[in-house]
Every structure is written in structure tokens, then in C-alpha cells.
Scaffold this active site. Structure first.
Site, PDB file in Angstrom:
ATOM      1  N   ASP A 213       0.826  -1.315  -0.027  1.00 27.99           N
ATOM      2  CA  ASP A 213      -0.043  -0.177  -0.240  1.00 27.99           C
ATOM      3  C   ASP A 213       0.959   1.338  -0.130  1.00 27.99           C
ATOM      4  O   ASP A 213       0.478   2.639  -1.230  1.00 27.99           O
ATOM      5  CB  ASP A 213      -0.535   0.147   1.058  1.00 27.99           C
ATOM      6  CG  ASP A 213       0.124   0.168   2.627  1.00 27.99           C
ATOM      7  OD1 ASP A 213       0.957  -0.670   2.700  1.00 27.99           O
ATOM      8  OD2 ASP A 213      -0.336   1.311   3.266  1.00 27.99           O
TER       9      ASP A 213
ATOM     10  N   ASP B 258       5.710   0.439   3.758  1.00 28.40           N
ATOM     11  CA  ASP B 258       6.041  -1.018   4.523  1.00 28.40           C
ATOM     12  C   ASP B 258       5.423  -2.179   3.034  1.00 28.40           C
ATOM     13  O   ASP B 258       5.382  -1.927   1.783  1.00 28.40           O
ATOM     14  CB  ASP B 258       5.048  -1.240   5.675  1.00 28.40           C
ATOM     15  CG  ASP B 258       2.797  -0.840   5.494  1.00 28.40           C
ATOM     16  OD1 ASP B 258       2.528  -1.488   4.690  1.00 28.40           O
ATOM     17  OD2 ASP B 258       2.848   0.052   5.284  1.00 28.40           O
TER      18      ASP B 258
ATOM     19  N   TYR C 220      -5.663  -0.190   8.742  1.00 28.42           N
ATOM     20  CA  TYR C 220      -7.405   0.592   7.792  1.00 28.42           C
ATOM     21  C   TYR C 220      -8.210   0.143   8.785  1.00 28.42           C
ATOM     22  O   TYR C 220      -8.791  -0.633   7.845  1.00 28.42           O
ATOM     23  CB  TYR C 220      -6.126   0.116   5.835  1.00 28.42           C
ATOM     24  CG  TYR C 220      -5.949   0.499   5.993  1.00 28.42           C
ATOM     25  CD1 TYR C 220      -5.401   2.214   4.517  1.00 28.42           C
ATOM     26  CD2 TYR C 220      -3.952  -0.103   5.907  1.00 28.42           C
ATOM     27  CE1 TYR C 220      -4.719   2.683   4.510  1.00 28.42           C
ATOM     28  CE2 TYR C 220      -2.932   1.125   4.894  1.00 28.42           C
ATOM     29  CZ  TYR C 220      -4.016   2.069   4.388  1.00 28.42           C
ATOM     30  OH  TYR C 220      -2.565   2.819   3.395  1.00 28.42           O
TER      31      TYR C 220
ATOM     32  N   GLU D 196       5.511   9.914   3.424  1.00 27.33           N
ATOM     33  CA  GLU D 196       5.310   8.525   3.149  1.00 27.33           C
ATOM     34  C   GLU D 196       4.771   8.487   1.689  1.00 27.33           C
ATOM     35  O   GLU D 196       3.493   9.079   1.642  1.00 27.33           O
ATOM     36  CB  GLU D 196       4.788   8.104   3.908  1.00 27.33           C
ATOM     37  CG  GLU D 196       4.455   6.368   3.635  1.00 27.33           C
ATOM     38  CD  GLU D 196       3.514   5.062   5.110  1.00 27.33           C
ATOM     39  OE1 GLU D 196       3.769   5.470   5.808  1.00 27.33           O
ATOM     40  OE2 GLU D 196       4.083   3.848   4.765  1.00 27.33           O
TER      41      GLU D 196
END
Ligand SMILES: *[C@@H]1O[C@H](CO)[C@@H](O)[C@H](O)[C@H]1NC(C)=O
Length: 484
Positions: free
Chosen positions: A72, A75, A223, A463
Site C-alpha cells: 500500500d 511498508d 486501515y 510516505e
């Protein structure tokens, strides 16, 4: 201050030195980014060559093949909920703006298919959706290349007894949207996608619940479904209707419009909340004069649009002094790209219908909406107080220390021996630029006053995520072939 803000914004618009951007180049890079996020066996024509194969046994413990798909963000977990949303938005980008993509269209199709091939695997067992691979706590405790991963690749699923209408609904939406992408380009694949979308939607609707309740700390706080699952059911039905033209989906929308809260939270759109997207998507049909009975969706879409425009009595969002849309919550750029995408899509639907929007009595033209979208894209590409492009590899100045494990640790090509879980920490804490350019990655972005530390620990700012880029693909395609 409230009165001053529009003035400041106007000033910022004028004062920002605006170079013409190479949107085609930016589009190409925005798609290259998805290659850097690939999980599984990489194809021979992989262009981001510092990446290698990874997670080749995903799903094996459950007896299913769950290799492939996308990580995603920075990571190495495969989170099904944002991945499905990414696939839906990439598909929508192709559906509305594929004709503007030129040579990049093929790459956009590949980016969609990399996701949908995985979603087909994740939904291959009836009344089951495999929604995540990787123990997120264990993964996040390491700073490790995906190619070296040795953390548990735990498999999480939703079932009849442990439902997840949110993630199942979004998966159905993604499959239905992608079926439109491939309808003429690969009809057998398109039919497979649509059939599966219908099955997954039926499961999502029949066994209702939020996956956060079923799976708890496996998916939260990463999430977590904060917004509930009703929006994904409507969203999936809207995409299924668009893809299949079947009456049952139209009737489902009409029957459930109020029950599933179509008119709630209408200013939001992202991996968790689909409301503004539902209203914009359905409004196209209303504007084309094909669905007057769905007029309430268009009213909601109009309110949404009016909420985003600065300087009107109907404004609901803030802008930074430099002109970037700002919403509460982490990773602001996800809001910028997803809301801008909806504005752009809606402006086109309005144009085709010869319509405009009234915002508190003030008429707003489709062209005004497109100018706001262009302003946001230009900010991302470098027209901002820092003169910094927020897309890696675009422009002279861009983020060098993005929060991304693979990008920040030497590549398996130059450093083939494994770098363990904790051995990566030195690279995380280093002040050096990342050794591998994740070209096209757009990061979480500046803070509310246009500041950006370019520092890995500031993950909300540094990120990148797949759902920042997915809607941007459509925006850049449009801008690359239209002079505004
Ligand atoms: C934004 O970032 C800049 C530079 O990192 C910093 O100086 C400023 O205080 C930050 N502003 C806010 C509101 O956090």
C-alpha cells in the site's frame, strides 16, 4: 481570518511562479510508481529494476495463491481495502481519461491488471474475501526490504460468520470498474471481472458487517473502517450498474438510497469513505438525462463541489497559504488528489450536459472547477512556496528521504545479502538521501503552512501511497492533453 483567506489564496495564486509543467512526463512517472509497489514475481519487463521478487509464498499457509498485488505504501503489508480502492480509482482514471493517455495507456492498463489479477485471487473462494496478507504490527516493527521479508505473512479473511461488507464492497466496485476498462480490450477478462464483481457484491450485501469488527487489531489502527460499510454497498451497486446496466442494481440504489445514507458525509472521499464518489458517479447519468429519478445524487454532488471552492459562502475546506487544499487527518495529499479527481470528472460531466453549478446563488462553470484542479496538480509538481515537487523524480527538487523501506535501503541488486529486521534501522535514521528512487511516488505532502521536513520519521508527510497516485493518474492524463 475567514474573510482574509480567499484574498490570501488569490495572492498566492498570482505570486507563485508558474512554469508550464510536463504533464505527460508526470503521468509516465505516476504510473512507474506502481511498479515499485509490486508484490510477487516481477515480470521480465519490470522497469524499476532496483526491486526484486518478494512474498512468493503469500497465501500458502491457507492453501491459496495470494501472490501479487501491491504494497500500500512504505511498508510490506498487502492491505486489501486500500488496494481495492486504488484499483477502482485507477480504473476510473482510465474510463474517463484513458483517451488522453497516449502511449501511457498501456502502462495504465497494466497497473489496473496488476491489482485486479490479485483481487481475483483474493475472491476466488466463494463467500470469502482474503483481505490482508502480513501481520501489520510485526511488519511495522521492522525496517526491511520486501525482498528480505521474514515477518509473518498472516492471511486474514472475511466470511459469512465474520463479514466485511466494506472491503468486500470495495472489491466488488474495483472488479466492476475494471470490467469497463477491459470491456473492448479483453472481453473474456472483462466478463470474468464482472461476474466476480456480482458474486462478491452479493456476499457483501447478504452478510453485513464492518471488517474492523470481524478482524479487530489485524486491520486496526492501520486501515480501520471508521466510516461504516454502507457507503461501499452503494458504491459497489453504482459501479455494477454502470458496468452491467442491469435493472437490479438500479433498483438496489433506489431502494437503499436513504437506508444506506447516500446523503450523509457527502464532502468526503477516500479509501474509507466513498460518499462524494457515489454522488459524482451517479450524477453523470442524471446529467445525461437518463436518470431523473436519481436527481438527489446530483444535488449532493453539487453541494460537494461548492464545498471545495474557496471564497464562496458554501466553502467548507481550508487551503494552505500557498494554495493547497487541506483536510484534517494524516497524509493530506490523498485528499488533494482524490477530491481533485472528482472535481475534474464532474466538470466534464457538466460540460457534456452544458450545465453549471449554483453555489449559494453564485454560478460556477466547469472551467472554474478545472482551474482549481490544475492549481492543485501544479502545486504537487512544484508551484508552491518551497519550489519543491512532491513527486519523486519530477523536477529539480523533490523529496529525497521518503518513508519507504525498499527505497531507503540499498537494493538487492547492489547489496544481495539479506538486511535483517533491525539492521534496516540505520537506513531509516540516516540523514542520507534514499539510494533507490521510487520514481513517480507522491508523498503525504506539506503541512498546513506549506512546510515539509523531508524526513523519514515524519511518515504522514513523507510516505507515498497507492491511493494518492491512483486518482492523480487521471488528472495528469487530462492535463497532458488539454490547455487550460
Ligand atoms: C510546518 O513545517 C515547517 C517546516 O518543517 C515548520 O517550521 C512549521 O512550524 C510547520 N507548521 C505547522 C503548522 O506545523
Amino acid at each position: 481570518m475567514a474573510k482574509l483567506l480567499p484574498l490570501l489564496l488569490l495572492l498566492a495564486l498570482i505570486l507563485t511562479v508558474s512554469e508550464a509543467h510536463d504533464y505527460r512526463e508526470a503521468l509516465k512517472k505516476s504510473l512507474l510508481f506502481f511498479e515499485g509497489q509490486r508484490s510477487g514475481k516481477l515480470p521480465a519487463d519490470q522497469r524499476l529494476t532496483w526491486r526484486g521478487d518478494s512474498a512468493l509464498r503469500d497465501g500458502a499457509a491457507e492453501g491459496v495463491d495470494l501472490t501479487g498485488g501491491y504494497y500500500d505504501a512504505g511498508d510490506n503489508v498487502k492491505f486489501g481495502f486500500p488496494m481495492a480502492f486504488t484499483a477502482t480509482l485507477l480504473s476510473w482514471s482510465v474510463i474517463d481519461f484513458g483517451r488522453n493517455m497516449g502511449d501511457e495507456l498501456g502502462e495504465a492498463l497494466r497497473a489496473v491488471r496488476w491489482a485486479t489479477d490479485y483481487i481475483l485471487k483474493a475472491t476466488s473462494v466463494p463467500e470469502t474475501v482474503f483481505v490482508q496478507v502480513g501481520d501489520a504490527f510485526r511488519d511495522h516493527a521492522c525496517w526491511e526490504r520486501p525482498e528480505d521479508m521474514d515477518t509473518p505473512r498472516s492471511v486474514y479473511k472475511v466470511t459469512r460468520a465474520h463479514p466485511g461488507s466494506d472491503v468486500a464492497g470495495e472489491s466488488a466496485a474495483a472488479l466492476a470498474a475494471a470490467s469497463l476498462v477491459f470491456r473492448l480490450r479483453d472481453p473474456p477478462y472483462s466478463r470474468r471481472l464482472l461476474d466476480r464483481a456480482a458474486q462478491v457484491f452479493e456476499f457483501a450485501d447478504k452478510y453485513r458487517g464492518a471488517y474492523s469488527s470481524s478482524l479487530g487489531s489485524a486491520v486496526c489502527p492501520f486501515y480501520c473502517d471508521f466510516d461504516g460499510y454502507k457507503d461501499e454497498l452503494l458504491w459497489a451497486a453504482a459501479w455494477l450498474h454502470k458496468a452491467s446496466r442491469r435493472r437490479e442494481y438500479r433498483e438496489y440504489i433506489l431502494r437503499n438510497e436513504a437506508i444506506l445514507g447516500a446523503g450523509e458525509n457527502i464532502y468526503e472521499f477516500g479509501w474509507d469513505n466513498k460518499h462524494a464518489g457515489i454522488n459524482v458517479l451517479i450524477s453523470k447519468e442524471v446529467l445525461m438525462g437518463k436518470a431523473d429519478y436519481l436527481a438527489s445524487f446530483k444535488n449532493n454532488a453539487n453541494s460537494f463541489v461548492c464545498s471545495l471552492l474557496p471564497g464562496l459562502s458554501t466553502s467548507q475546506v481550508q487551503y494552505s497559504p500557498g494554495g493547497l487544499l487541506v483536510k484534517a487527518g494524516g497524509s493530506n495529499m490523498q485528499h488533494v488528489t482524490s477530491l481533485s479527481f472528482l472535481l475534474l470528472a464532474y466538470s466534464n460531466y457538466l460540460s457534456h450536459a452544458g450545465a453549471a453549478v449554483q453555489c449559494g446563488g453564485a454560478p460556477v462553470t466547469p472551467a472554474a472547477l478545472r482551474r482549481l484542479v490544475k492549481r492543485q496538480a501544479d502545486y504537487i509538481l512544484g508551484d508552491n512556496p518551497l519550489g519543491l515537487s512532491f513527486m519523486v523524480g519530477y523536477g529539480a527538487k523533490f523529496p529525497r528521504r521518503i518513508h519507504h523501506r525498499g527505497s531507503s535501503i540499498p537494493s538487492v541488486r547492489t547489496h544481495p545479502s539479506p538486511i535483517g529486521c533491525k539492521a534496516g534501522t540505520a537506513f531509516y535514521l540516516s540523514q542520507d538521501p534514499n539510494p533507490n528512487l521510487l520514481i513517480g511516488a507522491v508523498v503525504g505532502g506539506p503541512n498546513t503552512t506549506d512546510g515539509f521536513p523531508d524526513s523519514r520519521p515524519y511518515f504522514q508527510q513523507s510516505e507515498p501511497t497507492t491511493y494518492i497516485n491512483a486518482p492523480l493518474v487521471g488528472i495528469l492524463a487530462y492535463l497532458s492533453s488539454h490547455a487550460l
